[in-house]
Write an enzyme that holds these catalytic residues in place. Sequence first.
Site, PDB file in Angstrom:
ATOM      1  N   HIS A 271      30.659  37.883  43.278  1.00 49.84           N
ATOM      2  CA  HIS A 271      31.167  37.132  44.438  1.00 49.84           C
ATOM      3  C   HIS A 271      30.423  37.554  45.716  1.00 49.84           C
ATOM      4  O   HIS A 271      29.638  36.786  46.234  1.00 49.84           O
ATOM      5  CB  HIS A 271      32.687  37.242  44.627  1.00 49.84           C
ATOM      6  CG  HIS A 271      33.464  36.913  43.391  1.00 49.84           C
ATOM      7  ND1 HIS A 271      33.322  35.719  42.727  1.00 49.84           N
ATOM      8  CD2 HIS A 271      34.365  37.633  42.656  1.00 49.84           C
ATOM      9  CE1 HIS A 271      34.109  35.712  41.657  1.00 49.84           C
ATOM     10  NE2 HIS A 271      34.748  36.859  41.596  1.00 49.84           N
ATOM     11  N   ASP A 322      33.502  32.824  35.307  1.00 47.19           N
ATOM     12  CA  ASP A 322      34.633  33.613  35.807  1.00 47.19           C
ATOM     13  C   ASP A 322      35.973  33.187  35.198  1.00 47.19           C
ATOM     14  O   ASP A 322      36.295  33.595  34.106  1.00 47.19           O
ATOM     15  CB  ASP A 322      34.621  33.541  37.346  1.00 47.19           C
ATOM     16  CG  ASP A 322      35.569  34.512  38.009  1.00 47.19           C
ATOM     17  OD1 ASP A 322      36.360  35.155  37.304  1.00 47.19           O
ATOM     18  OD2 ASP A 322      35.532  34.653  39.242  1.00 47.19           O
TER      19      ASP A 322
HETATM   20  C1  NGQ Z   1      40.141  39.207  38.042  1.00 45.77           C
HETATM   21  N1  NGQ Z   1      39.346  37.399  39.402  1.00 45.77           N
HETATM   22  O1  NGQ Z   1      40.043  40.406  37.846  1.00 45.77           O
HETATM   23  O2  NGQ Z   1      40.369  38.411  37.117  1.00 45.77           O
HETATM   24  C2  NGQ Z   1      39.947  38.694  39.437  1.00 45.77           C
HETATM   25  C3  NGQ Z   1      41.264  38.614  40.157  1.00 45.77           C
HETATM   26  C4  NGQ Z   1      41.507  40.757  41.454  1.00 45.77           C
HETATM   27  C5  NGQ Z   1      38.598  36.986  40.432  1.00 45.77           C
HETATM   28  N2  NGQ Z   1      38.342  37.828  41.372  1.00 45.77           N
HETATM   29  C6  NGQ Z   1      41.964  39.905  40.289  1.00 45.77           C
HETATM   30  N3  NGQ Z   1      38.133  35.769  40.497  1.00 45.77           N
HETATM   31  O3  NGQ Z   1      40.422  40.551  41.986  1.00 45.77           O
HETATM   32  O4  NGQ Z   1      42.246  41.650  41.820  1.00 45.77           O
HETATM   33 ZN    ZN Z   2      36.071  38.204  38.014  1.00 45.38          ZN
END
Ligand code: NGQ
Ligand code: ZN
Length: 457
Positions: A271, A322
């Site tokens: 990101h 993702d």
């Molecule tokens: C994840 N997903 O770990 O699946 C993360 C969300 C976070 C994205 N960042 C959870 N798109 O970042 O704490």
């Molecule tokens: Zn992720």
Amino acid sequence: MNRLLARHALLPGGWRDDVLLTWDAGGTLTAVTPDAPAPPGENIACVTYALPGMINLHSHSFQRALAGRTECAGADSDDSFWTWRDLMYRFARNITPDQIEAIAAQLFADCLRHGYTSVCEFHYVQRQPDGNWYDRPAETAERVIAAARLAGIGVTMLPVLYSYSGFNESPLTPAQQRFRTDADDVLRVIEALAGLRDGQTEVGVAPHSLRAASLAQIGAVVAALPPGRPVHLHIAEQQAEVRQSLAQTGRRPVELLYDQVPVDGRWCLVHATHLTPGEVRSIAASGAVAGLCPTTEANLGDGVFPLQAFLAAGGRFGIGSDSHVSHSPVEELRWLEYGQRLHHQRRNIAVSTGQRQVGDFLWQGALQGGAQAAGRPVGALAPGRRADVLVLDDAHPVLCGLALSEVLGSLVFSGNDNLVRDVMVGGRWVVRNAQHVAQQAIAARFRQTMAELREFR
Ligand code: NGQ
Ligand code: ZN
């Protein structure tokens, strides 16, 4: 015979005609010869357009089963990344190893049909629902690798380091207990996976984020990792995350990381949406790959990555799906460029002085960055790389009457059909005539799993 003749093939330097590809029994290309005469009297497969398969550098495969199911506004209509995350945690709470495998197999088959031949799995559902380890510490990681093998996609497994719920080492919440690992846990999982490494499979590590792992832990894990293995990290995805970092550490996340850890080309910063000009320069200069996931970043309301400035600084990038709201590299690349056009109110942003075709620049750039992030010899039709090949549907109207220089522009920016007809991974055809070769068995198991996971709220 391990040979394929392409009338037009995308090589690292651009399109070439009459390219003969040869690979060995292990699935590695041994020769790539342009302007090759058709070998006389030999029954050799011939195709029109061949290009290297794309690398999906960021996947949480279990989230495929949630895609499209969180698109309903909550009562206060103040939905955000953080409210989505609560739903995702709920979904992860009771998911079983069997379900993890079934979902991943369907996802990987769909990714293959759309042109991804490699995936980097950022894997953090590692403990049982009650917070204890499974008997096999790498149980769930092994299931995702099994799914990759079933579907025939190359995989870089990235066991996740996940110890805290915020900067300053605040304890995990109850919803995060299945993800809990410290540095020793992660190294044990990596060790348990060592025997699975092969031409199709690599193992790296992923500190989840600077919220979930301390800089000391990250330093320890990276130092203990065998040389050359990839390191992936979520960073600066949401403005709230940058604010928390500033409030609790006095530094922005990317600043903090570059201050404390030697970041190099092994790293993939996922990101990295919210950056200052100085942070853009730091990432570009370090040789790390920016792991961009445009459809998920749009879906979750993250913001727009400063691609133009990053490319001007010489930055490397790749793409990932993702949360799997899309399974198509075309859609990621299209959104990547469109986000920039909407933001800058200009056209044709992702180009360089040497490459003025946006489609070519994006596809080749994402191949290079993706291969680097995967830590595997993929991403190019060249000797020593994996024989990962996409064959486009040359009969499709979108590809009719084009100059070679227009093919990738049309692939990325024209129409909505999937133009990928056949897919080879490591010298083996896994998609034929737009059908995955194990589609029926994989889909039957997936349907059953989705029925089991109907109620998760
Ligand atoms: C994840 N997903 O770990 O699946 C993360 C969300 C976070 C994205 N960042 C959870 N798109 O970042 O704490
Ligand atoms: Zn992720």
